[in-house]
Design an enzyme around this catalytic site. Sequence first.
Site, PDB file in Angstrom:
ATOM      1  N   SER A 234     -27.624  37.675  82.486  1.00 55.69           N
ATOM      2  CA  SER A 234     -28.269  36.878  81.452  1.00 55.69           C
ATOM      3  C   SER A 234     -27.626  37.163  80.095  1.00 55.69           C
ATOM      4  CB  SER A 234     -29.776  37.149  81.465  1.00 55.69           C
ATOM      5  OG  SER A 234     -30.464  36.166  80.748  1.00 55.69           O
ATOM      6  N   ASP A 461     -31.365  28.021  88.340  1.00 50.63           N
ATOM      7  CA  ASP A 461     -31.700  29.045  87.349  1.00 50.63           C
ATOM      8  C   ASP A 461     -32.392  28.388  86.162  1.00 50.63           C
ATOM      9  OD1 ASP A 461     -31.676  30.962  85.253  1.00 50.63           O
ATOM     10  OD2 ASP A 461     -29.894  31.923  86.081  1.00 50.63           O
ATOM     11  N   HIS A 488     -33.495  33.217  88.648  1.00 51.27           N
ATOM     12  CA  HIS A 488     -32.624  33.613  87.554  1.00 51.27           C
ATOM     13  C   HIS A 488     -31.769  34.801  87.975  1.00 51.27           C
ATOM     14  CE1 HIS A 488     -31.077  34.477  83.658  1.00 51.27           C
ATOM     15  NE2 HIS A 488     -31.775  35.575  83.493  1.00 51.27           N
TER      16      HIS A 488
END
Length: 523
Positions: A234, A461, A488
């Site tokens: 991320s 995602d 995710h």
Amino acid sequence: MRRRGRAAGIGALGAAVLVLVGACSDAGTGTDEAQAPAEPGLEQFYGQELTWGPCADYAPTTEDQPAYADPELDCTRVTVPQDYAEPGGETMQIALLRKKATGDRIGSLFTDPGGPGASGTSFMAGQASSWAANGLGDRFDLIGFDPRGTGASVPLIECLTDQENDEDRAKVFADPSPEGVAAAEAHSRQFAERCTERTGADVLANVGTRDVAKDMDILRAVVGDEQLTYAGFSYGTELGTAYAEAFPQNVRALLLDGAVDPTQTTIESTVKQNAGFQLAFDNFAKDCTTRENCPLGTDPAQATAAFQAIMQPLIDEPVPAGDGRMLSFNDAQTGVSQALYVSQLWPALQQGISQVANGNGDFLMQLADLYHRRDAQGEYSNMLQAFQAITCVNQPALTEPAEALELATQADEAAPFRSTGRGPVGARDACAFWPAPPTSEPHTPQVDGLPPVVVVSVTGDPATPYQAGVDLAGQLGGSLISVNGEQHTASLQGDPCVDRLAIDYLVNLTVPEEGAECTLMPS
């Protein structure tokens, strides 16, 4: 986790990982060359010697303490300049947590779980055993670090007390009138002022990704690695990209999962993320409407409207949450978005929405507490405070009211399930009142000389949409692993296909074939 502003939408924290597959190869270890500073004046930082010891005192929260007590983990702090333009001035301390390699050591594997603001030492304390079981622990020292201002690093970014955090979450700014906008902006200004008073403008000016990337090169050198091996999730992909730009010659391997596109503006990234969560909600709704007692009805096309009818009354009438608190509209939306990170939580999310429809906010409050890192004693980590502070120096602020209204309007259109139903509130967020200018801005990365990198992107995602991974792989000249799934991030979490490719790359530097694709196995 990645979001813009304190009310712009839920971000994405790197998921917990369980790894199954191992691999092996030959590779070099650190040399004296690893100590060479990138810039004059930094010799004392690159040349420092580390003293490792028990990790118990490094636990950033009470709930972290059992994991940090593991005797196979050791910890230390690394000194870095607060301001790289003045290396002889104030310093900061970056916390590191390590599980030492048990076999033929290649070097260190650094990781960042996301945020910005998440604790990398906490992440690694929780995941070191499972990562060690797949072969990575044989070949690498597994290292988590807390970026400046976060976790167990010193000084900490501090903005709100625990009580102020609780009060902050209960406030809902849903009035689009000039008076409502003014009230929302006064709240944002107050947050910025509290951060400045409690943390210091000089610290806040130097907590951005630009500076953390430079810290990472010092960390690489002081643990004795000639080149960096890194897995970023991320927001951790943003750190990895920044490092690749600043130190391409020092990269051994970068695994970037859940990509942040560095070319996107604040408005672009926020709107795309909101659209990603709407897609995740729509997919959840399709599943829910096939199940018995779905609170959204039986028609997926009407699910968003049904959801709004359940949630929007919370703006004026919060519901009890079981511990003396009341579930606000904001906390309900936060809890829902937290559950949308992984499809395995969809049945539980159905139950939570049903509870709200019946006047009970217990389950969604628990999910919101998880997102806000509030423990059972009512104590908060500083993660979301750090998130805001780092975000404010990572991109130019929206200082014009027209820009704030444009963002609110587009975000509302992209994710109607989050809508208040009262119109977009064009209030500027805390970054418009921040005491320090941005140190980064949207741009296309320049990475001449960068060795092959690998980007992982999941089709469903919600927080870092799939296309951002496709774009980042192209920008870095890297390889893409496309993952079919509804969650995710995906690598090093136990899926055999994804993990095989990721571990083979990290250990052997084997780049996946063009068109590499995996489909997540149901858990």
